[in-house]
Every structure is written in structure tokens, then in C-alpha cells.
Design a protein around this motif. Structure first.
Motif, PDB file in Angstrom:
ATOM      1  N   LEU A 266       0.901  -1.349   0.080  1.00  0.00           N
ATOM      2  CA  LEU A 266      -0.138   0.021   0.101  1.00  0.00           C
ATOM      3  C   LEU A 266       0.872   1.224   0.045  1.00  0.00           C
ATOM      4  O   LEU A 266       0.558   2.266   0.824  1.00  0.00           O
ATOM      5  N   GLY A 267       1.855   1.380  -0.785  1.00  0.00           N
ATOM      6  CA  GLY A 267       2.706   2.512  -1.045  1.00  0.00           C
ATOM      7  C   GLY A 267       3.517   2.685   0.176  1.00  0.00           C
ATOM      8  O   GLY A 267       4.435   3.834   0.355  1.00  0.00           O
ATOM      9  N   HIS A 268       3.964   1.604   1.051  1.00  0.00           N
ATOM     10  CA  HIS A 268       4.854   1.815   2.176  1.00  0.00           C
ATOM     11  C   HIS A 268       5.892   0.806   2.020  1.00  0.00           C
ATOM     12  O   HIS A 268       5.515  -0.445   1.590  1.00  0.00           O
ATOM     13  N   LYS A 269       6.764   0.799   2.761  1.00  0.00           N
ATOM     14  CA  LYS A 269       7.731  -0.348   3.028  1.00  0.00           C
ATOM     15  C   LYS A 269       7.553  -0.821   4.597  1.00  0.00           C
ATOM     16  O   LYS A 269       7.616   0.114   5.241  1.00  0.00           O
ATOM     17  N   ILE A 270       7.411  -1.981   4.730  1.00  0.00           N
ATOM     18  CA  ILE A 270       7.194  -2.349   6.080  1.00  0.00           C
ATOM     19  C   ILE A 270       8.201  -3.607   6.524  1.00  0.00           C
ATOM     20  O   ILE A 270       8.609  -4.370   5.478  1.00  0.00           O
ATOM     21  N   ASP A 271       8.804  -3.542   7.480  1.00  0.00           N
ATOM     22  CA  ASP A 271       9.842  -4.229   8.000  1.00  0.00           C
ATOM     23  C   ASP A 271       9.639  -4.394   9.515  1.00  0.00           C
ATOM     24  O   ASP A 271       8.765  -3.827  10.055  1.00  0.00           O
ATOM     25  N   GLU A 272      10.862  -5.198  10.101  1.00  0.00           N
ATOM     26  CA  GLU A 272      10.592  -5.228  11.561  1.00  0.00           C
ATOM     27  C   GLU A 272      10.977  -4.070  12.336  1.00  0.00           C
ATOM     28  O   GLU A 272      10.439  -3.910  13.643  1.00  0.00           O
ATOM     29  N   HIS A 273      11.362  -2.789  11.826  1.00  0.00           N
ATOM     30  CA  HIS A 273      11.598  -1.562  12.500  1.00  0.00           C
ATOM     31  C   HIS A 273      10.438  -0.616  12.208  1.00  0.00           C
ATOM     32  O   HIS A 273      10.529   0.437  12.772  1.00  0.00           O
TER      33      HIS A 273
END
Length: 295
Positions: A266-273
Motif C-alpha cells: 500500500l505504498g509503504h515499506k514494512i519491516d521489523e523496524h
């Protein structure tokens, strides 16, 4: 004492030199994460077939407001350069039983050119049935709310449903409302279609089907699966794929990604941070010239 060493698992808490310092000499065993994931996907390989799925929980109703009549419009002119592409797309949809020939039409078509050079055929429903159609309202979730449910995860998979809307069947008595007027004749849709007022509101049936599953985020046809550990991620992925199989849906494999440390969603980067804005979406603003005058 057991120590698990996982590829891309994160920063090390203790190294080999430290193990020698504490006189710990382990026996090494390896766990092949990719092989486990491969086995899961192999068990559900029917989900990735190049075919249109059929959502089997219910069919869509198109409810026309009482006392109203959809407009009839003649077919729109199609540019000569697009006629052959539109004809090919119509033939493809007929072959897949998404379009069926009829004798009467209330709606022209609107061909949309896609990036790959093919066309998407949309009905001109905005001026025909949409004004007299009872809408199906369903609030779309915000990215912040979706992220709140997956915060703290380290492993991610993203699943894209194949031709999402078209996997939902329209009730036979309501199909006449979707009839389109083309240069090849008149056709009705048998499946849910872009441009129909109630289409987006009907699709969150996926959310209902996955109620009770943890670590799942859904926005229309984009599904994300997360886990804090490898085992948790794989277990959740297996449960989701099982649900997709049970309700008759199909997945577009080349748009999916599995077992990643970060994903774009959805237009974002998602990671553990956390949740990060993608640079490619704000480049235009960041590179905009500074105004030099009031004009």
C-alpha cells in the motif's frame, strides 16, 4: 541449550568466539526454511493455476432502486487503433465465460489501455446503472490500522488475488443490468466488474472469510501475512492459503512475494523496524524547485 541460526534472521546476539569463551561446543543441525516454504506452496499449487477462481460463499446482487430505470445509450466510438485489441479482449472474456452474448444492451463500453499494451474493458456504468443502483458500503481500512495488527513482525509474505473482482459471480437475474454495447455486439457480465458502484463494497467478503486468522492484513485484493518467527509466519501462511482454497479463489503468482524481511505494501515499506514511506512516491515533492517569485 538450543541455538537457532536463521538466514537473514537479524543481528547476532552471540558469535563463535563468544561460544569458545564460555566453553560451549554445539552440534550443528540445519533447518531449511526455504524448503519448508516450498512444501507449503507445493501443497497449494492449485491456487496458482492460470484460471479465474470462483468465490463460492455467495453470489452478488445488483439492487436497482424502486421506481427507477437504467439509461440506454448507443455504443461509443472506439479509435481504430484499439478496435482489434478490444475485439481480442472481448473474445478472451467470452472464452472464460465472463461475457455472454445478449439481445439488448443499456450500456456502452469504455476501453482502458493497460501498461502492457492490452486493454481493460469497462462498462460506462457511471451514467447508466450506478445512479439507480443501491450501493454496498464497506469502510476501507487505513494503513495505520493495518500496521497496528502486524507491528513487531520480522517475516512477511504478500499475496495478490488474480483478477480479483472477476472471481465473484453475479446472480443470473441481475446480469442484464451489466449489459454492454460494443462494436462486436451486446454482452452481459457474469462476474463482478470494475466500474459498478457496489463492486468495491462486495469484495471485502475476503475479510469475512479470514475472520479469526491472526497476522493477516487485507486491503481489497492485496493480502499480507506476517510472523515474528519462521514457524509462526509459515503456520499463518498455510492457514490463509487453506482459506483461499476453501472459498474457491485463485492467486496471481508473479505478483506475490513470500518470506521476505521487508515488503512494499500500500505504498509503504514494512519491516521489523516499522512503517516507512517509499522514496519513489515522494521524489516529485522533494525534487520540486523552490519558488523564486510570487507567481
Amino acid at each position: 541449550m538450543c541455538i537457532y541460526v536463521i538466514k537473514y534472521g537479524g543481528p547476532p546476539l552471540i558469535g563463535r568466539n563468544d561460544l569458545k569463551t564460555i566453553n560451549y561446543y554445539p552440534i550443528y543441525n540445519t533447518v531449511n526454511v526455504d524448503e519448508n516454504l516450498e512444501n507449503i506452496l507445493k501443497n497449494f499449487e492449485h491456487l496458482f493455476k492460470d484460471e479465474i477462481g470462483t468465490f463460492n460463499k455467495y453470489q452478488i446482487s445488483l439492487n436497482i432502486k424502486k421506481g427507477t430505470i437504467p439509461k440506454f445509450l448507443k455504443p461509443r466510438s472506439i479509435p481504430s487503433a484499439l478496435k482489434s485489441k478490444v475485439a481480442s479482449e472481448i473474445d478472451r472474456l467470452i472464452d472464460k465465460n465472463i461475457l455472454t452474448p445478449v439481445n439488448y444492451s443499456e450500456c456502452p463500453i469504455v476501453p482502458i489501455l493497460k501498461p502492457d499494451g492490452t486493454v481493460r474493458i469497462c462498462g460506462g456504468f457511471k451514467i447508466t446503472i450506478n445512479p439507480v443502483l443501491e450501493g454496498t458500503e464497506y469502510p476501507l481500512p487505513k494503513i495505520e490500522h493495518l500496521y497496528a495488527n502486524i507491528n513487531g513482525s520480522k517475516y512477511f509474505s504478500k499475496i495478490d488475488l488474480k483478477d480479483a473482482y472477476q472471481q465473484m459471480v453475479i446472480k443470473e437475474n441481475d446480469r442484464k443490468c451489466t449489459t454492454i454495447n460494443t462494436h462486436k455486439g451486446l454482452f452481459s457480465y457474469t462476474r463482478n466488474r470494475f466500474g459498478i458502484k457496489s463492486s468495491a463494497g462486495e469484495f471485502p467478503a475476503m475479510e469475512i472469510s479470514t475472520t479469526g486468522l491472526e497476522g493477516i492484513g487485507i486491503f481489497q485484493d492485496d493480502i499480507i501475512v506476517v510472523g515474528k518467527t519462521v514457524a509462526q509466519h509459515n503456520n499463518r501462511l498455510k492457514k490463509l492459503l487453506n482459506v483461499l482454497s476453501e472459498v474457491g479463489l485463485r492467486v496471481k503468482q508473479n505478483k506475490c512475494c513470500f518470506f521476505k524481511n521487508s515488503i512494499e505494501y500500500l505504498g509503504h515499506k514494512i519491516d521489523e523496524h516499522g512503517l516507512h514511506t517509499l522514496t519513489k512516491h515522494i521524489n516529485t515533492i522533494q525534487s520540486a524547485l523552490i519558488p523564486e517569485n510570487k507567481c
